[in-house]
Design an enzyme around this catalytic site. Structure first.
Site, short mmCIF file in Angstrom:
data_model
loop_
_atom_site.label_atom_id
_atom_site.label_comp_id
_atom_site.label_asym_id
_atom_site.label_seq_id
_atom_site.Cartn_x
_atom_site.Cartn_y
_atom_site.Cartn_z
CG HIS A 137 -1.92 1.15 1.11
ND1 HIS A 137 -2.81 1.32 0.07
CD2 HIS A 137 -2.09 2.23 1.92
CE1 HIS A 137 -3.50 2.44 0.25
NE2 HIS A 137 -3.07 3.01 1.36
CG HIS A 176 0.41 9.41 2.42
ND1 HIS A 176 0.00 9.59 3.71
CD2 HIS A 176 -0.70 9.20 1.70
CE1 HIS A 176 -1.32 9.49 3.78
NE2 HIS A 176 -1.78 9.26 2.56
CG HIS A 184 -5.36 9.81 -2.55
ND1 HIS A 184 -6.10 10.34 -1.54
CD2 HIS A 184 -5.14 8.52 -2.20
CE1 HIS A 184 -6.32 9.42 -0.62
NE2 HIS A 184 -5.73 8.31 -0.99
FE LIG Z 1 -3.77 4.87 2.13
#
Ligand SMILES: [Fe+2]
Length: 474
Positions: free
Chosen positions: A326, A336, A365
């Site tokens: 992930h 992130h 994203h």
């Molecule tokens: Fe995530």
């Protein structure tokens, strides 16, 4: 490979035009510094909104105790098994799956299990899981669930027998959620003329945890939303952070509770001890699924499993070695940023040693593709800690752009790092189309384009059979 778009207007013979182009390239280079391409594609950055509960994509099938949220995944290590899962709401009903091959009308029955769970003030429906085993390869099967009450029928096609030159097409979707954009992503995947036969899903499914008390009704709506694809082709699951549902403030202290009850995977078939890391073979691919949110340090179950797993991969049988996780290791988005770094430090050496072809991750994203790089020389004291080109290293692809409620991650690090070949903050999906043991054609499709348009693409050369330099963007 379709990423530059600079060559199409080269017919002009005007010296002035040439100058403009050269100046443009210089300016472009200045903006990009020493990295790859940051797409200047302009899209509307409107908020992603979840589709309302009464949307047609969430509609409840009619009939008493009708099976809903039907989905399948691979059910064994080689593709002769299928796990069929579905939910009934009125009563448990039958755990059986009736199935028959296209050519034989003789129906067989497999018996499954039913589970339920409670999450804060939510009680789940009856969640059924049934593993069908010993199917024939490369065969269309019909199946039926809901025996005794309302029955529903679906079909799937088993993969060809595992072998080195078996073509096969995987779809890539991540961080999907259930917004209008999520619906576009799934529709574009379904209508892509390169037909994906199995979805490699890189985590973050429903985003139910965005709601108060992680309203698990949104796990149900998500199951109904993806049924139109996941009931007919396997989705290979990876756990993301939105599967954790760890919320001590409401007494929910068991991580992954809704996810593990709803989405089963064949982890025991690869000697894994938990459903968060496992492997499957499918056609000519060996797929290793890792968990960014389970312990991965030395001596942990995941570490010991992966250490034993890599040597088992036989590239004469499955030339393509694909890893799903992930949280990305090579991500140049501020969103992130470096969250995958500690896992990279633990495992990257193995990825290079065992010549992983490609790593697909989500979480961020946006879309990004790396060149083939590694960063494994650092030994604490030597200061050698910059990613370098490495033909034994994987290409890292971040495809967390399924379209969930959190919206796009459009704040990228500047300058674009050298290792980053292409990056763009758009929603979309990708297809990894294996042709034979040496070549696979990869393409990424942004939702704003037509179904067949490739916004980014690359011919992959297999790291074991044809380890040439294939990852340069220009
Ligand atoms: Fe995530």
């Amino acid at each position: 490979m379709g990423v530059l778009g600079l060559s199409s207007s080269s017919s002009s013979s005007s010296a002035g035009m040439v100058l403009v182009v050269v100046l443009g390239l210089l300016l472009n280079a200045a903006v990009l510094c020493n990295g790859g391409i940051t797409s200047a594609f302009v899209r509307v950055l409107e908020k992603s909104v979840d589709m309302p509960l009464n949307s047609d994509v969430f509609s409840i099938p009619p009939g008493y105790n009708a099976p809903q949220q039907v989905h399948i995944t691979q059910g064994d290590h080689v593709g002769k098994g299928v796990i069929v899962s579905w939910v009934t709401m009125d009563e448990p009903g039958s755990n059986a799956v009736l199935y028959w091959s296209e050519n034989s009308k003789q129906k067989k029955s497999a018996e499954g299990i039913v589970v339920t769970y409670k999450y804060y003030n939510y009680t789940s429906g009856y969640i059924h899981h049934c593993t069908i085993k010993n199917l024939k390869f490369n065969t269309k099967y019909y199946y039926e669930v809901g025996m005794g009450h309302t029955t529903r029928q679906f079909w799937f096609i088993t993969p060809p027998e595992v072998g080195p030159d078996v073509p096969y097409t995987f779809g890539l979707i991540g961080d999907l959620g259930q917004t209008y954009d999520s619906n576009k992503t799934l529709t574009h995947y379904e209508l892509n003329p390169t037909k994906g036969k199995t979805v490699l899903f890189v985590g973050d499914l429903s985003y139910a945890d965005n709601y108060s008390f992680h309203d698990n009704v949104r796990w149900d709506t998500w199951g109904r939303f993806i049924e139109r694809s996941a009931a007919y082709q396997p989705w290979i699951w990876t756990a993301g952070n939105h599967e954790l549902d760890f919320e001590p403030s409401i007494g929910e202290t068991k991580p992954f509770k809704p996810y593990t009850h709803r989405y089963h995977v064949p982890f025991r078939a690869s000697n894994s001890t938990a459903p968060f890391w496992y492997s499957i073979k499918r056609a000519s691919a060996y797929i290793i699924v890792l968990s960014s949110y389970s312990a991965y340090g030395k001596y942990t179950p995941q570490y010991r499993w992966l250490e034993a797993e890599f040597p088992k991969v036989n590239r004469n049988e499955t030339p393509w070695l694909i890893v799903l996780m992930h949280s990305p290791w090579y991500n140049s988005n501020n969103y992130h940023y470096k969250e995958g770094e500690s896992m990279r430090v633990m495992y990257e050496q193995w990825f290079v040693q065992y010549k992983v072809d490609v790593v697909f991750a989500g979480h961020v994203h946006a879309y990004e593709r790396s060149e083939r790089v590694s960063n494994i020389a650092y030994n604490i004291v030597n200061g050698v800690c910059t990613p370098v080109n490495d033909l034994s290293a994987p290409v890292y692809i971040t495809i967390g752009d399924g379209g969930n409620i959190e919206g796009l991650a459009n704040n990228m690090t500047l300058p674009q790092p050298k290792y980053s070949a292409y990056r763009e903050a758009s929603f979309g999906h990708a297809v990894f189309d294996i042709k034979n043991r040496t070549h696979a054609y990869y393409s990424w499709h942004r939702n704003q384009d037509g179904y067949a348009v490739e916004a980014d693409s690359l011919w992959f050369s297999n790291r074991y059979w044809d380890p040439v330099d294939d990852s340069k963007s220009a």
